[in-house]
Each structure stands twice: as C-alpha cells, then as structure tokens.
Write an enzyme that holds these catalytic residues in place. Sequence first.
Site, short mmCIF file in Angstrom:
data_model
loop_
_atom_site.label_atom_id
_atom_site.label_comp_id
_atom_site.label_asym_id
_atom_site.label_seq_id
_atom_site.Cartn_x
_atom_site.Cartn_y
_atom_site.Cartn_z
N TYR A 121 0.83 -1.21 0.00
CA TYR A 121 0.00 0.00 0.00
C TYR A 121 0.86 1.26 0.00
O TYR A 121 0.45 2.32 0.45
CB TYR A 121 -0.96 0.01 1.20
N LYS A 168 5.63 -13.80 4.32
CA LYS A 168 5.80 -14.70 3.17
C LYS A 168 7.24 -14.54 2.70
O LYS A 168 7.54 -14.25 1.53
CB LYS A 168 4.78 -14.31 2.08
N ASP A 200 -0.19 -17.64 3.85
CA ASP A 200 -1.19 -18.44 3.13
C ASP A 200 -1.64 -19.63 3.97
O ASP A 200 -2.84 -19.88 4.13
CB ASP A 200 -0.65 -18.88 1.75
N ASP A 224 -4.82 -6.74 6.24
CA ASP A 224 -6.10 -6.34 5.69
C ASP A 224 -6.93 -7.58 5.34
O ASP A 224 -8.10 -7.72 5.75
CB ASP A 224 -5.85 -5.49 4.43
N ASP A 228 -10.20 -9.43 7.60
CA ASP A 228 -11.52 -9.58 6.99
C ASP A 228 -11.96 -11.04 7.01
O ASP A 228 -13.13 -11.35 7.22
CB ASP A 228 -11.54 -9.05 5.55
#
Length: 327
Positions: A121, A168, A200, A224, A228
Amino acid sequence: MTHEIAVIPGDGIGQAVTPAAVEVLQAIDTADFEFVRGSAGDAVKAETGEALPQETRSIAADADATLFGAAGETAADVILPLRDVVGSFANVRPARSYPGLDAVQPDTDIVFIRENTEGVYSGIESEISEGVTTLTRVVTEAASREIAEFGFGYAKQNGYDDVTIAHKANVMRETDGVFLEAASAVGDERGAAYDTALMDALAMHLVMRPEEYDVIICPNLAGDVLSDLAAGLVGGLGLLPSANIGEENALFEPVHGSAPDIAGEGVANPSAMILSAAMLLDHLGYDEEGDRVRAAVESVLASGPKTPDLGGDAGTDAVTAAIVDEL
Ligand code: ATP
Ligand code: MG
C-alpha cells in the site's frame, strides 16, 4: 480532565452509528469529553468539491482522538489522509465471537496488528507501457520494528500469551525477509514467546482452528485480508471495531463501510462503532470504562434487542438505548 474528541460521521450508516457511539461515551460518568464535529465523505464533496475539508483535518489533528464513521465512494480520499493526519502506524483489529450469536467459529478471540504505512500500500504504482504495470513494495526495518514493538507490547498489556508473526519471506525474500527478521528480533529482545507463520497457510489455519491464535502481527496487505477473513468467522461486519494508533494521536472506526444498501433505514448495527469507542477509552487510559462498554455490548448481544444483520428486528436506536441502559 476534559478530552477533546473529533467526531466525523461521514456517509451512509456512519451518520447513524457515530452518534450512537457518542451517546455511549456521554453515558460514562467517570470521563469527561468535549465533542467537535467535522464533515467528510461523499456528501461534503458534492457540496464543496472536497471529500476531506481542511477544517476537518485540523479538527482531527487538534483532538485527543478521533471517532470516524464511514465514507462511501470517497473512502480512499478520506481515510488514507485521515490516518496520515493522526500519524497512525498501527491498525488494531480485534475479531472475537460473542456468546449467543451464530458464528462460523464461536471460539475466536484474535487481535490483528497490521502495519499501516508501507508494504504494497505504498502507493508507488505505474504503467510502464501499454498493459504492463508495476508496484513497488516498500518494507523498512524501522517500520517493521515499530509495528512489532507495538504488537508485542499490546499482547503483554492485554494478557494475550501467543504472538504470531505473519509473513511470506520464503517468496518475498528481501521485503518480507526484513519484516520477519526485524519482528523476530523484537520478540527475542523482549524474551517473548512467539511463532512465525506463512500467511497463506495461516489463512487456512485461521478458518479451521482460530482458537489457537491470540495476537497476529502482519504486514499491511496480509493484515487487511486476514482480518476480513476473521470477520467472516465471528459473525459479520456489524461487530468489528478498529483503531489506528499513532505516536501522539489515534483514530477509531468500525471495520465496515457506509453500507448504502441499508443507509437511512435506522437498522444499522451500532456495535462495531460502539466497540471502537471502547478502544478509544482504552487508548485514553480509561481501561475500566472500556471494559464496561464491552461488557454492556456483550450483554445486549447475548440477550438484548438485535438488529436485522444478527437476525433480530430492532433498530439502531433501540440497541443503543439497551447498551446505554446496561452501562
Ligand atoms: P462501502 O463502499 O462504504 O464500504 P459497502 O457497500 O462495501 O460500502 P459495507 O459497509 O462494507 O458496504 O457493508 C457490506 C455489507 O455488510 C452490506 O450489505 C451492509 O449492509 C452490511 N453491513 C455493514 N455494516 C453493517 C452494520 N453496522 N449493520 C448492519 N449491516 C452492516
Ligand atoms: Mg465495504
């Protein structure tokens, strides 16, 4: 001592749930607040051409903390600069399930600590030729250390035993390598217990065994997405608060948006916004008051009136009144 709180309801259901949170803060008799209203979002843009007027920026910058509802189409033009105004580097997103509600995973109590300033971002994107685009992912040791210090500190202060560092680094060796190394170093220096997890695989584990996790420190995008995902496990957007914490200032907002599909109908669930106000109380040092607000929300969720998103038929006002009564 009087605390100045900037109140920015914004658009859609922000207009309904933000006053509900103010009502709850006013019902706390052991703290004194002065509320200063600012406008932001689609409606003010249509009127003035600006989604976040300078006056609103100043109100947020000068306040001790900000309560923000939601913005519609203009969300990115409002919330990203507002997070900048308060200098926020940490996005705190608790996801917990409540007794008495249907949830995919009824035994969830996880706090995501999301790095809020860099990663993918960073905003450094370009089209280098027709149909070919790039994004620069920025990860610094300084910001990674800062979010880890915050996350380990949060875990300790709030009595959570397990800290997980999501990453990751096996693929993004440089960027997530720095994140993983810096965050792990902070854990080691503090002598804290922690695990590291590939993001993941972590997504799968969160769906199957969320009860094994407490505090998860994440790079921006992972935080993020994973938070969610956890929202889906505990019963939906109407329940999830968040905090954007900076060095000297902070902003509190529900995870949900302006919900145009139900705006103006008086049925928005005020819980997420009221729980965000509870986080504001914690932040200003009113821990006991924050706990009282959470207990009141929990009790109403368990046995009080419910809004339609939770299967009830009560309105925002009735639920808010029940929470204030409970306080
Ligand atoms: P925005 O672009 O502002 O994010 P959206 O259309 O994505 O708007 P959200 O606010 O993200 O809407 O909400 C997604 C769904 O969840 C909608 O169907 C909305 O009605 C529901 N929802 C979100 N928040 C609440 C709430 N507080 N109470 C009840 N339902 C909610
Ligand atoms: Mg949305």
